[in-house]
Scaffold this motif. Structure first.
Motif, PDB file in Angstrom:
ATOM      1  N   SER A 188       0.825  -1.215   0.000  1.00  0.00           N
ATOM      2  CA  SER A 188       0.000   0.000   0.000  1.00  0.00           C
ATOM      3  C   SER A 188       0.852   1.256   0.000  1.00  0.00           C
ATOM      4  O   SER A 188       0.371   2.343  -0.328  1.00  0.00           O
ATOM      5  N   ASP A 189       2.124   1.130   0.349  1.00  0.00           N
ATOM      6  CA  ASP A 189       3.021   2.284   0.385  1.00  0.00           C
ATOM      7  C   ASP A 189       3.241   2.887  -0.992  1.00  0.00           C
ATOM      8  O   ASP A 189       3.685   4.031  -1.110  1.00  0.00           O
ATOM      9  N   LYS A 190       2.965   2.107  -2.049  1.00  0.00           N
ATOM     10  CA  LYS A 190       3.226   2.576  -3.413  1.00  0.00           C
ATOM     11  C   LYS A 190       2.162   3.552  -3.900  1.00  0.00           C
ATOM     12  O   LYS A 190       2.340   4.197  -4.914  1.00  0.00           O
ATOM     13  N   GLY A 191       1.021   3.620  -3.184  1.00  0.00           N
ATOM     14  CA  GLY A 191       0.020   4.625  -3.529  1.00  0.00           C
ATOM     15  C   GLY A 191      -1.133   4.158  -4.388  1.00  0.00           C
ATOM     16  O   GLY A 191      -2.003   4.956  -4.739  1.00  0.00           O
ATOM     17  N   SER A 192      -1.186   2.899  -4.756  1.00  0.00           N
ATOM     18  CA  SER A 192      -2.283   2.404  -5.580  1.00  0.00           C
ATOM     19  C   SER A 192      -3.154   1.467  -4.755  1.00  0.00           C
ATOM     20  O   SER A 192      -2.691   0.844  -3.807  1.00  0.00           O
ATOM     21  N   SER A 193      -4.446   1.362  -5.137  1.00  0.00           N
ATOM     22  CA  SER A 193      -5.322   0.401  -4.479  1.00  0.00           C
ATOM     23  C   SER A 193      -4.911  -0.994  -4.923  1.00  0.00           C
ATOM     24  O   SER A 193      -4.301  -1.173  -5.978  1.00  0.00           O
ATOM     25  N   PHE A 194      -5.303  -1.997  -4.134  1.00  0.00           N
ATOM     26  CA  PHE A 194      -4.912  -3.356  -4.490  1.00  0.00           C
ATOM     27  C   PHE A 194      -5.525  -3.777  -5.817  1.00  0.00           C
ATOM     28  O   PHE A 194      -4.865  -4.405  -6.650  1.00  0.00           O
TER      29      PHE A 194
END
Length: 246
Positions: free
Chosen positions: A76-82
């Motif tokens: 989640s740290d990358k900024g996108s939803s799963f």
């Protein structure tokens, strides 16, 4: 039904559930794989441009495995939803599968289809998911290269531990050793000798490089290691020596 809803509420958001899967919750992992089969089938069908039958189409199996991989690698740290990340992973895996199938007529339209996906998702999330997927892919390839390189080193009776100890400390010495390795790799006679004997051809080599035999012997293990990298199809490891005698 109520029990399942209660369990889902207790587990929290999808991203939190994926985190539980990453921490070893296999029951939840299987549950999510089953629950999101329609999502997987839809993502796969967008690539294939046809109805996907989960019970018959190989592409669905590829998508299912890709969704599982996405659960394991998502952050989640990358900024996108799963789901944005998972859709990207599923599509890319299916695209790779189809491109390897020379008889599949969809290949010609894949790039166009992939470019159109920005219109189906939040552009910022898609961009973040693309970046994360690229990082995960590069990380995987890098690990595979290192594992293969480690096996190749054993053939020369070398190890990573030795390399950390014998690598030249000064830049000039490293550059010189890398150039020697390049000379060996580009010379048919020298390359054949090294690949057969698993050692440096000292007598032949001293006639072709401006490096003393003593220096060659001192840097022998490092030169052999660099030769292995040059002689193999290592994309990421070659970055280590990019710009030095290349």
């Amino acid at each position: 039904m109520i029990r399942r809803l209660l369990k889902k509420e207790q587990e929290g958001s999808l991203e939190e559930q994926v985190n539980l899967v990453q921490n070893g919750d296999e029951e939840l992992q299987n549950q999510l794989l089953k629950q999101y089969q329609p999502f997987i089938a839809k993502s796969v069908s967008e690539v294939c441009k046809r109805y996907i039958d989960p019970s018959k189409d190989d592409e669905f199996s590829i998508g299912l495995v890709a969704f599982n991989d996405a659960m394991k690698s998502y952050s989640s740290d990358k900024g996108s939803s799963f789901l944005s990340f998972a859709k990207l992973v599923v599509k890319r895996k299916v695209i790779d599968y189809i491109r390897n199938d020379q008889n599949n007529p969809v290949v010609a339209s894949l790039d166009q289809e992939y470019e159109e996906e920005d219109q189906m998702e939040n552009p910022q999330e898609v961009r973040a998911a693309k970046e994360q997927y690229q990082q995960e892919t590069e990380s995987w390839h890098r690990r595979i290269e290192i594992q293969d390189f480690s096996e190749k080193l054993k053939l020369y009776k070398l190890s990573f531990q030795e390399l950390t100890e014998v690598s030249p400390k000064h830049r000039d010495a490293r550059e010189s050793a890398i150039k020697v390795a390049r000379t060996i790799n580009e010379d048919d006679e020298l390359r054949a000798f090294v690949m057969e004997k698993r050692k440096l051809p000292m007598k032949l080599l001293t006639d072709k490089v401006e490096v003393s035999k003593k220096t060659l012997e001192r840097n022998r293990k490092f030169i052999l290691a660099i030769f292995i990298i040059l002689n193999e199809d290592y994309v990421f490891l070659k970055d280590y020596i990019k710009g030095v005698g290349l």
